[in-house]
Design a protein around this motif. Sequence first.
Motif, PDB file in Angstrom:
ATOM      1  N   TRP A 143      52.784  16.562  13.380  1.00 16.42           N
ATOM      2  CA  TRP A 143      53.063  16.342  14.800  1.00 16.42           C
ATOM      3  C   TRP A 143      52.738  17.597  15.618  1.00 16.42           C
ATOM      4  CZ3 TRP A 143      56.736  19.374  17.284  1.00 16.42           C
ATOM      5  CH2 TRP A 143      56.946  19.080  18.633  1.00 16.42           C
ATOM      6  N   ALA A 144      53.200  18.747  15.130  1.00 19.16           N
ATOM      7  CA  ALA A 144      53.022  19.995  15.872  1.00 19.16           C
ATOM      8  C   ALA A 144      51.546  20.349  16.024  1.00 19.16           C
ATOM      9  CB  ALA A 144      53.776  21.128  15.172  1.00 19.16           C
ATOM     10  N   ARG A 145      50.802  20.235  14.957  1.00 19.17           N
ATOM     11  CA  ARG A 145      49.371  20.583  15.027  1.00 19.17           C
ATOM     12  C   ARG A 145      48.592  19.594  15.900  1.00 19.17           C
ATOM     13  NH1 ARG A 145      50.347  22.481   9.547  1.00 19.17           N
ATOM     14  NH2 ARG A 145      50.178  24.757   9.657  1.00 19.17           N
ATOM     15  N   GLU A 146      48.952  18.323  15.831  1.00 15.06           N
ATOM     16  CA  GLU A 146      48.290  17.317  16.659  1.00 15.06           C
ATOM     17  C   GLU A 146      48.585  17.585  18.136  1.00 15.06           C
ATOM     18  OE1 GLU A 146      49.781  14.492  18.514  1.00 15.06           O
ATOM     19  OE2 GLU A 146      47.767  13.877  19.065  1.00 15.06           O
ATOM     20  N   LEU A 147      49.853  17.873  18.466  1.00 11.08           N
ATOM     21  CA  LEU A 147      50.214  18.164  19.854  1.00 11.08           C
ATOM     22  C   LEU A 147      49.531  19.441  20.326  1.00 11.08           C
ATOM     23  CD1 LEU A 147      51.737  17.504  22.428  1.00 11.08           C
ATOM     24  CD2 LEU A 147      53.746  18.676  21.450  1.00 11.08           C
ATOM     25  N   ALA A 148      49.487  20.468  19.496  1.00 15.27           N
ATOM     26  CA  ALA A 148      48.809  21.717  19.866  1.00 15.27           C
ATOM     27  C   ALA A 148      47.342  21.443  20.197  1.00 15.27           C
ATOM     28  CB  ALA A 148      48.925  22.742  18.736  1.00 15.27           C
ATOM     29  N   GLY A 149      46.692  20.631  19.401  1.00 16.40           N
ATOM     30  CA  GLY A 149      45.295  20.296  19.641  1.00 16.40           C
ATOM     31  C   GLY A 149      45.107  19.534  20.946  1.00 16.40           C
ATOM     32  N   ARG A 150      46.005  18.595  21.224  1.00 15.26           N
ATOM     33  CA  ARG A 150      45.901  17.837  22.479  1.00 15.26           C
ATOM     34  C   ARG A 150      46.138  18.726  23.688  1.00 15.26           C
ATOM     35  NH1 ARG A 150      49.513  13.977  23.548  1.00 15.26           N
ATOM     36  NH2 ARG A 150      50.824  14.289  21.743  1.00 15.26           N
ATOM     37  N   VAL A 151      47.126  19.609  23.594  1.00 14.15           N
ATOM     38  CA  VAL A 151      47.438  20.517  24.701  1.00 14.15           C
ATOM     39  C   VAL A 151      46.245  21.430  24.976  1.00 14.15           C
ATOM     40  CG1 VAL A 151      48.904  22.480  25.366  1.00 14.15           C
ATOM     41  CG2 VAL A 151      49.937  20.416  24.409  1.00 14.15           C
ATOM     42  N   GLU A 152      45.696  22.001  23.912  1.00 15.93           N
ATOM     43  CA  GLU A 152      44.530  22.879  24.078  1.00 15.93           C
ATOM     44  C   GLU A 152      43.290  22.107  24.522  1.00 15.93           C
ATOM     45  OE1 GLU A 152      45.123  26.566  21.037  1.00 15.93           O
ATOM     46  OE2 GLU A 152      44.462  24.667  20.176  1.00 15.93           O
ATOM     47  N   GLY A 153      43.227  20.842  24.166  1.00 14.70           N
ATOM     48  CA  GLY A 153      42.074  20.020  24.501  1.00 14.70           C
ATOM     49  C   GLY A 153      42.077  19.495  25.921  1.00 14.70           C
ATOM     50  N   GLY A 154      43.058  19.915  26.705  1.00 17.69           N
ATOM     51  CA  GLY A 154      43.075  19.524  28.107  1.00 17.69           C
ATOM     52  C   GLY A 154      44.014  18.393  28.445  1.00 17.69           C
ATOM     53  N   ALA A 155      44.960  18.091  27.576  1.00 16.89           N
ATOM     54  CA  ALA A 155      45.918  17.021  27.852  1.00 16.89           C
ATOM     55  C   ALA A 155      46.786  17.349  29.058  1.00 16.89           C
ATOM     56  CB  ALA A 155      46.805  16.768  26.630  1.00 16.89           C
ATOM     57  N   GLY A 156      46.787  18.612  29.471  1.00 18.00           N
ATOM     58  CA  GLY A 156      47.623  19.021  30.591  1.00 18.00           C
ATOM     59  C   GLY A 156      49.068  19.176  30.158  1.00 18.00           C
ATOM     60  N   THR A 157      49.926  19.279  31.135  1.00 20.20           N
ATOM     61  CA  THR A 157      51.339  19.424  30.854  1.00 20.20           C
ATOM     62  C   THR A 157      51.854  18.145  30.193  1.00 20.20           C
ATOM     63  OG1 THR A 157      51.588  20.876  32.764  1.00 20.20           O
ATOM     64  CG2 THR A 157      53.596  19.903  31.892  1.00 20.20           C
ATOM     65  N   VAL A 158      52.585  18.305  29.127  1.00 25.94           N
ATOM     66  CA  VAL A 158      53.133  17.145  28.422  1.00 25.94           C
ATOM     67  C   VAL A 158      54.567  16.898  28.880  1.00 25.94           C
ATOM     68  CG1 VAL A 158      51.657  17.542  26.414  1.00 25.94           C
ATOM     69  CG2 VAL A 158      53.959  18.484  26.449  1.00 25.94           C
ATOM     70  N   THR A 159      55.050  15.715  28.653  1.00 27.75           N
ATOM     71  CA  THR A 159      56.424  15.368  28.984  1.00 27.75           C
ATOM     72  C   THR A 159      57.266  15.537  27.720  1.00 27.75           C
ATOM     73  OG1 THR A 159      55.633  13.788  30.620  1.00 27.75           O
ATOM     74  CG2 THR A 159      57.931  13.563  29.901  1.00 27.75           C
ATOM     75  N   ALA A 160      58.235  16.428  27.789  1.00 31.12           N
ATOM     76  CA  ALA A 160      59.027  16.775  26.601  1.00 31.12           C
ATOM     77  C   ALA A 160      59.690  15.554  25.973  1.00 31.12           C
ATOM     78  CB  ALA A 160      60.068  17.834  26.955  1.00 31.12           C
ATOM     79  N   ARG A 161      60.238  14.678  26.777  1.00 29.89           N
ATOM     80  CA  ARG A 161      60.966  13.527  26.233  1.00 29.89           C
ATOM     81  C   ARG A 161      60.031  12.597  25.458  1.00 29.89           C
ATOM     82  NH1 ARG A 161      64.126  11.481  30.507  1.00 29.89           N
ATOM     83  NH2 ARG A 161      65.909  12.526  29.638  1.00 29.89           N
ATOM     84  N   THR A 162      58.855  12.326  25.983  1.00 35.69           N
ATOM     85  CA  THR A 162      57.964  11.382  25.304  1.00 35.69           C
ATOM     86  C   THR A 162      57.223  12.017  24.138  1.00 35.69           C
ATOM     87  OG1 THR A 162      56.185  11.804  26.891  1.00 35.69           O
ATOM     88  CG2 THR A 162      57.643   9.955  27.367  1.00 35.69           C
ATOM     89  N   GLU A 163      57.094  13.334  24.131  1.00 36.79           N
ATOM     90  CA  GLU A 163      56.399  14.033  23.041  1.00 36.79           C
ATOM     91  C   GLU A 163      57.337  14.531  21.953  1.00 36.79           C
ATOM     92  OE1 GLU A 163      53.260  14.112  22.558  1.00 36.79           O
ATOM     93  OE2 GLU A 163      52.552  13.453  24.509  1.00 36.79           O
ATOM     94  N   ALA A 164      58.631  14.397  22.149  1.00 40.33           N
ATOM     95  CA  ALA A 164      59.605  14.922  21.196  1.00 40.33           C
ATOM     96  C   ALA A 164      59.409  14.313  19.813  1.00 40.33           C
ATOM     97  CB  ALA A 164      61.021  14.651  21.676  1.00 40.33           C
ATOM     98  N   PRO A 165      59.483  15.144  18.786  1.00 39.55           N
ATOM     99  CA  PRO A 165      59.316  14.624  17.421  1.00 39.55           C
ATOM    100  C   PRO A 165      60.585  13.936  16.930  1.00 39.55           C
ATOM    101  CG  PRO A 165      59.897  16.925  17.320  1.00 39.55           C
ATOM    102  CD  PRO A 165      59.737  16.584  18.788  1.00 39.55           C
ATOM    103  N   ARG A 166      60.406  13.127  15.905  1.00 39.09           N
ATOM    104  CA  ARG A 166      61.542  12.571  15.157  1.00 39.09           C
ATOM    105  C   ARG A 166      61.726  13.494  13.970  1.00 39.09           C
ATOM    106  NH1 ARG A 166      64.871  10.213  17.620  1.00 39.09           N
ATOM    107  NH2 ARG A 166      65.721   9.489  15.677  1.00 39.09           N
ATOM    108  N   LEU A 167      62.834  14.164  13.910  1.00 38.04           N
ATOM    109  CA  LEU A 167      63.087  15.110  12.826  1.00 38.04           C
ATOM    110  C   LEU A 167      63.171  14.403  11.487  1.00 38.04           C
ATOM    111  CD1 LEU A 167      65.732  17.323  14.638  1.00 38.04           C
ATOM    112  CD2 LEU A 167      63.290  17.829  14.294  1.00 38.04           C
ATOM    113  N   ARG A 168      63.656  13.184  11.505  1.00 40.13           N
ATOM    114  CA  ARG A 168      63.828  12.445  10.259  1.00 40.13           C
ATOM    115  C   ARG A 168      62.834  11.300  10.126  1.00 40.13           C
ATOM    116  NH1 ARG A 168      70.162  13.105  10.746  1.00 40.13           N
ATOM    117  NH2 ARG A 168      70.416  14.804   9.263  1.00 40.13           N
ATOM    118  N   GLY A 169      61.634  11.461  10.655  1.00 37.42           N
ATOM    119  CA  GLY A 169      60.604  10.453  10.456  1.00 37.42           C
ATOM    120  C   GLY A 169      59.998   9.971  11.747  1.00 37.42           C
ATOM    121  N   ALA A 170      58.968   9.174  11.621  1.00 37.41           N
ATOM    122  CA  ALA A 170      58.191   8.691  12.762  1.00 37.41           C
ATOM    123  C   ALA A 170      59.017   7.819  13.689  1.00 37.41           C
ATOM    124  CB  ALA A 170      56.968   7.926  12.260  1.00 37.41           C
ATOM    125  N   ARG A 171      58.613   7.819  14.940  1.00 36.59           N
ATOM    126  CA  ARG A 171      59.257   6.970  15.959  1.00 36.59           C
ATOM    127  C   ARG A 171      58.988   5.516  15.676  1.00 36.59           C
ATOM    128  NH1 ARG A 171      61.641   9.193  20.149  1.00 36.59           N
ATOM    129  NH2 ARG A 171      61.183  11.315  20.672  1.00 36.59           N
TER     130      ARG A 171
END
Length: 171
Positions: A143-171
Amino acid sequence: MGNAGTGARDRDRDTEGRARNARPRDGLGRPLPYGASGVERQPEGVVRTPEETVAEAQALLDAGKPFHAHEVFEDAWKSGPEAERTLWRGLAQLAVGLTHSARGNVTGGARLLRRGAGAVEEWAAGSGERSPYGMDVEGLARWARELAGRVEGGAGTVTARTEAPRLRGAR
């Protein structure tokens, strides 16, 4: 005399006299002016069980408050067993990486997301544990590496609530 003429206020102190910033903060942890209404701060130095840490941090992440989740992970990092410090520090870095990404700090956000991913993977490799306290370490790193790539790739500011990871597995 230290602050004379500078307009700076004396350092905020807690009841034991330790320096603590008492400025209100917004949901992403940004300081607001004194007197402004902010979100409730996480108390510092709370000792929780690992399960309580994961549950509280997840609730904060789900609420779009990754900065506050970072403070919960930081408590675990500082109060937990030495053998788990890399895990909790890595999780704190993931939360701060999401915070910076949501604030629009592309470079800092991506860097912290990758650093946190590396730390949780390093801990998992060294401990042999892939699912500490039910957390999906591999999924969090992915999740972290995918989000880092999107942010660097021009995704712009992300919304913390919708991008938040599931600590115990996928959403």
